[in-house]
Design a protein around this motif. Structure first.
Motif, PDB file in Angstrom:
ATOM      1  N   ARG A 251     -10.043  49.903 -42.792  1.00 58.16           N
ATOM      2  CA  ARG A 251      -9.177  48.997 -42.024  1.00 58.16           C
ATOM      3  C   ARG A 251      -7.795  49.609 -41.917  1.00 58.16           C
ATOM      4  O   ARG A 251      -7.279  50.164 -42.889  1.00 58.16           O
ATOM      5  CB  ARG A 251      -9.087  47.630 -42.718  1.00 58.16           C
ATOM      6  N   LEU A 252      -7.216  49.541 -40.734  1.00 63.16           N
ATOM      7  CA  LEU A 252      -5.871  50.076 -40.542  1.00 63.16           C
ATOM      8  C   LEU A 252      -5.127  49.215 -39.525  1.00 63.16           C
ATOM      9  O   LEU A 252      -5.603  49.001 -38.415  1.00 63.16           O
ATOM     10  CB  LEU A 252      -5.919  51.521 -40.044  1.00 63.16           C
ATOM     11  N   ARG A 253      -3.994  48.725 -39.947  1.00 65.03           N
ATOM     12  CA  ARG A 253      -3.116  47.993 -39.039  1.00 65.03           C
ATOM     13  C   ARG A 253      -1.679  48.305 -39.418  1.00 65.03           C
ATOM     14  O   ARG A 253      -1.280  48.130 -40.572  1.00 65.03           O
ATOM     15  CB  ARG A 253      -3.371  46.493 -39.134  1.00 65.03           C
ATOM     16  N   SER A 254      -0.916  48.792 -38.481  1.00 69.29           N
ATOM     17  CA  SER A 254       0.510  49.042 -38.733  1.00 69.29           C
ATOM     18  C   SER A 254       1.314  48.424 -37.606  1.00 69.29           C
ATOM     19  O   SER A 254       0.848  48.328 -36.465  1.00 69.29           O
ATOM     20  CB  SER A 254       0.794  50.537 -38.846  1.00 69.29           C
ATOM     21  N   GLN A 255       2.522  48.009 -37.938  1.00 67.28           N
ATOM     22  CA  GLN A 255       3.369  47.392 -36.923  1.00 67.28           C
ATOM     23  C   GLN A 255       4.827  47.687 -37.199  1.00 67.28           C
ATOM     24  O   GLN A 255       5.218  48.017 -38.324  1.00 67.28           O
ATOM     25  CB  GLN A 255       3.146  45.879 -36.878  1.00 67.28           C
ATOM     26  N   GLY A 256       5.626  47.576 -36.169  1.00 71.33           N
ATOM     27  CA  GLY A 256       7.063  47.760 -36.307  1.00 71.33           C
ATOM     28  C   GLY A 256       7.431  49.162 -36.760  1.00 71.33           C
ATOM     29  O   GLY A 256       6.921  50.155 -36.239  1.00 71.33           O
ATOM     30  N   ALA A 257       8.305  49.244 -37.737  1.00 72.03           N
ATOM     31  CA  ALA A 257       8.857  50.527 -38.178  1.00 72.03           C
ATOM     32  C   ALA A 257       7.919  51.321 -39.081  1.00 72.03           C
ATOM     33  O   ALA A 257       8.231  52.456 -39.424  1.00 72.03           O
ATOM     34  CB  ALA A 257      10.178  50.291 -38.913  1.00 72.03           C
ATOM     35  N   MET A 258       6.790  50.749 -39.481  1.00 70.45           N
ATOM     36  CA  MET A 258       5.867  51.452 -40.381  1.00 70.45           C
ATOM     37  C   MET A 258       4.794  52.178 -39.580  1.00 70.45           C
ATOM     38  O   MET A 258       3.995  51.550 -38.885  1.00 70.45           O
ATOM     39  CB  MET A 258       5.213  50.472 -41.356  1.00 70.45           C
ATOM     40  N   LYS A 259       4.786  53.495 -39.669  1.00 71.37           N
ATOM     41  CA  LYS A 259       3.754  54.323 -39.047  1.00 71.37           C
ATOM     42  C   LYS A 259       3.054  55.126 -40.140  1.00 71.37           C
ATOM     43  O   LYS A 259       3.581  55.304 -41.244  1.00 71.37           O
ATOM     44  CB  LYS A 259       4.354  55.268 -38.006  1.00 71.37           C
ATOM     45  N   THR A 260       1.872  55.661 -39.814  1.00 74.68           N
ATOM     46  CA  THR A 260       1.098  56.392 -40.810  1.00 74.68           C
ATOM     47  C   THR A 260       0.416  57.590 -40.175  1.00 74.68           C
ATOM     48  O   THR A 260      -0.143  57.490 -39.074  1.00 74.68           O
ATOM     49  CB  THR A 260       0.016  55.486 -41.447  1.00 74.68           C
ATOM     50  N   LEU A 261       0.458  58.723 -40.861  1.00 71.00           N
ATOM     51  CA  LEU A 261      -0.291  59.913 -40.481  1.00 71.00           C
ATOM     52  C   LEU A 261      -1.382  60.162 -41.511  1.00 71.00           C
ATOM     53  O   LEU A 261      -1.212  59.840 -42.695  1.00 71.00           O
ATOM     54  CB  LEU A 261       0.637  61.133 -40.404  1.00 71.00           C
ATOM     55  N   PHE A 262      -2.482  60.782 -41.056  1.00 72.07           N
ATOM     56  CA  PHE A 262      -3.612  61.035 -41.940  1.00 72.07           C
ATOM     57  C   PHE A 262      -4.010  62.515 -41.873  1.00 72.07           C
ATOM     58  O   PHE A 262      -4.847  62.903 -41.066  1.00 72.07           O
ATOM     59  CB  PHE A 262      -4.809  60.150 -41.557  1.00 72.07           C
ATOM     60  N   PRO A 263      -3.366  63.353 -42.710  1.00 67.88           N
ATOM     61  CA  PRO A 263      -3.762  64.771 -42.734  1.00 67.88           C
ATOM     62  C   PRO A 263      -5.199  64.909 -43.241  1.00 67.88           C
ATOM     63  O   PRO A 263      -5.718  64.048 -43.955  1.00 67.88           O
ATOM     64  CB  PRO A 263      -2.775  65.393 -43.739  1.00 67.88           C
ATOM     65  N   ARG A 264      -5.828  65.995 -42.871  1.00 70.95           N
ATOM     66  CA  ARG A 264      -7.166  66.263 -43.390  1.00 70.95           C
ATOM     67  C   ARG A 264      -7.086  66.507 -44.895  1.00 70.95           C
ATOM     68  O   ARG A 264      -6.201  67.189 -45.388  1.00 70.95           O
ATOM     69  CB  ARG A 264      -7.780  67.473 -42.697  1.00 70.95           C
ATOM     70  N   SER A 265      -8.044  65.956 -45.612  1.00 72.68           N
ATOM     71  CA  SER A 265      -8.097  66.145 -47.062  1.00 72.68           C
ATOM     72  C   SER A 265      -9.545  66.301 -47.481  1.00 72.68           C
ATOM     73  O   SER A 265     -10.472  66.096 -46.686  1.00 72.68           O
ATOM     74  CB  SER A 265      -7.438  64.969 -47.790  1.00 72.68           C
ATOM     75  N   ARG A 266      -9.738  66.627 -48.735  1.00 68.06           N
ATOM     76  CA  ARG A 266     -11.095  66.929 -49.199  1.00 68.06           C
ATOM     77  C   ARG A 266     -11.910  65.662 -49.419  1.00 68.06           C
ATOM     78  O   ARG A 266     -12.811  65.350 -48.656  1.00 68.06           O
ATOM     79  CB  ARG A 266     -11.027  67.767 -50.479  1.00 68.06           C
ATOM     80  N   ASP A 267     -11.617  64.919 -50.462  1.00 65.49           N
ATOM     81  CA  ASP A 267     -12.428  63.758 -50.809  1.00 65.49           C
ATOM     82  C   ASP A 267     -11.693  62.448 -50.589  1.00 65.49           C
ATOM     83  O   ASP A 267     -12.274  61.480 -50.114  1.00 65.49           O
ATOM     84  CB  ASP A 267     -12.885  63.857 -52.276  1.00 65.49           C
ATOM     85  N   MET A 268     -10.411  62.415 -50.938  1.00 65.69           N
ATOM     86  CA  MET A 268      -9.630  61.191 -50.786  1.00 65.69           C
ATOM     87  C   MET A 268      -9.094  61.078 -49.366  1.00 65.69           C
ATOM     88  O   MET A 268      -8.874  62.078 -48.688  1.00 65.69           O
ATOM     89  CB  MET A 268      -8.455  61.155 -51.766  1.00 65.69           C
ATOM     90  N   VAL A 269      -8.862  59.852 -48.918  1.00 62.79           N
ATOM     91  CA  VAL A 269      -8.086  59.636 -47.704  1.00 62.79           C
ATOM     92  C   VAL A 269      -6.620  59.808 -48.070  1.00 62.79           C
ATOM     93  O   VAL A 269      -6.126  59.177 -49.010  1.00 62.79           O
ATOM     94  CB  VAL A 269      -8.330  58.232 -47.129  1.00 62.79           C
TER      95      VAL A 269
END
Length: 264
Positions: free
Chosen positions: A25-43
């Motif tokens: 699940r992912l929901r962001s709003q307003g001033a909060m943004k998120t990036l998801f670099p590639r990783s091995r096992d963990m998000v």
């Protein structure tokens, strides 16, 4: 005229998918943004406050959950900054949940307090019986290289960690007014300008104690609250000195998965 204030929220949950972890699940709003670099096992999630800092009236919230058997690592793109407040407190509220067999790393970079800042921060974490947690909160009291001093600051900070509803760790820091004068006192910080608090909850916590103590400066200490609960705190002259000791500690506890943003 009342100035508009920054509002932001992140709601993130991850789940186990086969041998890996994936976003549930992912929901962001307003001033909060998120990036998801590639990783091995963990998000791995990099949180970004697009407002550029915090001041009175701003409000950021984070709700992060690692589902059963999953792994989640959260960090920030850069240091967070708490600037002078014209009126009221800025607020940061984070809620972490780690379900059965899951792991969560809470690894924000430094919070830098500026003269006139007013910040109220709350972090709560609820763990399942066999959940793993690595948590760090570094704070810098003005930028030493810029000659900054904090004579009028309000900083109200609480961290609470519970396992199956039972309190494991509760830390509260409240600094008001002339912070620099207080930090000079030997019983508080002995003149230090930066501080980091660390919590590690995992079955191998006791095994890490000798290594962590070897990496600690003389102005730091680590102890066990139980065979699987390790607590540490260090103070340092400035952010550079704090990082010099803190990064190797986090590398060890995260098994060399410390997010790249910590090294930029």
């Amino acid at each position: 005229m009342t100035q508009p204030r920054a509002q932001g929220a992140l709601d993130l949950a991850v789940k186990q998918r086969g041998a890996r972890s994936a976003i549930d699940r992912l929901r962001s709003q307003g001033a909060m943004k998120t990036l998801f670099p590639r990783s091995r096992d963990m998000v791995q999630a990099i949180m970004i406050n697009t407002s550029g800092g915090l001041t009175g009236g701003d409000h950021l919230t984070v709700d992060a959950r690692a589902g059963a058997g999953a792994g989640l690592s959260l960090t920030t793109q850069a240091a967070e900054r708490a600037y002078r407040s014209a009126s009221g407190f800025a607020r940061m509220e984070s809620t972490l949940t780690v379900e059965a067999g899951a792991s969560l790393f809470w690894l924000p970079q430094e919070l830098i307090l500026f003269e006139g800042a007013a910040l109220r921060r709350r972090l709560t974490c609820d763990l399942a019986a066999d959940a793993r947690l690595l948590l760090v909160e570094p704070v810098v009291f003005g930028r030493a290289a810029m000659g900054e001093t904090l004579r009028d600051v309000q900083f109200d900070d609480h961290i609470a960690v519970r396992r199956e509803g039972v309190p494991l760790y509760h830390d509260a820091v409240r600094l008001t007014g002339d912070v620099m004068a207080g930090l000079q006192r030997a019983a508080i910080a002995g003149g230090a300008g930066a501080m980091a608090s660390l919590v590690y909850v995992a079955p191998d916590a006791e095994a890490f104690m000798p290594k962590l103590r070897a990496l600690m400066p003389e102005t730091g200490g680590a102890s066990l609250m139980g065979p699987d609960i390790l607590l540490a705190r260090l103070v340092a002259a400035d952010s550079y000195e704090m990082r010099r000791h803190l990064v190797p500690m986090l590398d060890a506890l995260s098994q060399d998965t410390l997010p790249t943003s910590w090294r930029l």
